[in-house]
Scaffold this active site. Sequence first.
Site, PDB file in Angstrom:
ATOM      1  N   ASN A 119      36.712   0.695   4.822  1.00  0.00           N
ATOM      2  CA  ASN A 119      35.583   1.223   5.596  1.00  0.00           C
ATOM      3  C   ASN A 119      34.465   1.532   4.608  1.00  0.00           C
ATOM      4  O   ASN A 119      34.696   2.170   3.582  1.00  0.00           O
ATOM      5  CB  ASN A 119      35.984   2.472   6.378  1.00  0.00           C
ATOM      6  CG  ASN A 119      34.938   2.868   7.378  1.00  0.00           C
ATOM      7  OD1 ASN A 119      33.798   3.153   7.028  1.00  0.00           O
ATOM      8  ND2 ASN A 119      35.307   2.887   8.644  1.00  0.00           N
ATOM      9  N   ARG A 120      33.252   1.107   4.912  1.00  0.00           N
ATOM     10  CA  ARG A 120      32.125   1.240   3.988  1.00  0.00           C
ATOM     11  C   ARG A 120      31.304   2.511   4.203  1.00  0.00           C
ATOM     12  O   ARG A 120      30.235   2.666   3.617  1.00  0.00           O
ATOM     13  CB  ARG A 120      31.217   0.011   4.115  1.00  0.00           C
ATOM     14  CG  ARG A 120      31.862  -1.319   3.825  1.00  0.00           C
ATOM     15  CD  ARG A 120      32.659  -1.388   2.519  1.00  0.00           C
ATOM     16  NE  ARG A 120      31.895  -1.121   1.316  1.00  0.00           N
ATOM     17  CZ  ARG A 120      31.511  -2.024   0.447  1.00  0.00           C
ATOM     18  NH1 ARG A 120      31.815  -3.280   0.618  1.00  0.00           N
ATOM     19  NH2 ARG A 120      30.826  -1.665  -0.622  1.00  0.00           N
TER      20      ARG A 120
END
Length: 164
Positions: free
Chosen positions: A41-42
């Site tokens: 997840n960024r």
Amino acid sequence: MSERKSAFAPVAERDARVLILGSLPGEASLAERRYYAHPRNRFWHLVGHTIGQDLVSLAYEARLDALKVARIALWDTVASARREGSLDAAIREADHAPLAELVATLPDLRAVGFNGRTSAAIGRPQLAASRLALIDLPSSSPAYAAMPLADKERLWARLADFLA
């Protein structure tokens, strides 16, 4: 039937200027009891890019502290729901979080960023009558890979305008 899953408590200081809303924590986040725990997840990269700080390399509590210093609050639009797996498309029987109640406790709040389409679809109607800037952001989820990271960074960076 899938089990009911619940969001975490909001991370919000009274002086927050930006509130970022996800939908509902995914399996990795629920297992670790922390926001945006999935390693792909960024979120932490994108918010760090927005505030000019490397959040990815920090321990979780230090990440939260950095958000508080930057005057960013976090929460989710879904208080609880049934969901198999982590995809927003699998959310069923959702109970929405009381967003207006949280916003009422944040007098310096200027903007709300919706992390992905589901967050915006649920949160926008609840906050439509507010004085806040409502900003749709591309999802930080690894499930949303259609947009290049540089484009996501550019769109997320708009939040910085509300932090100054």
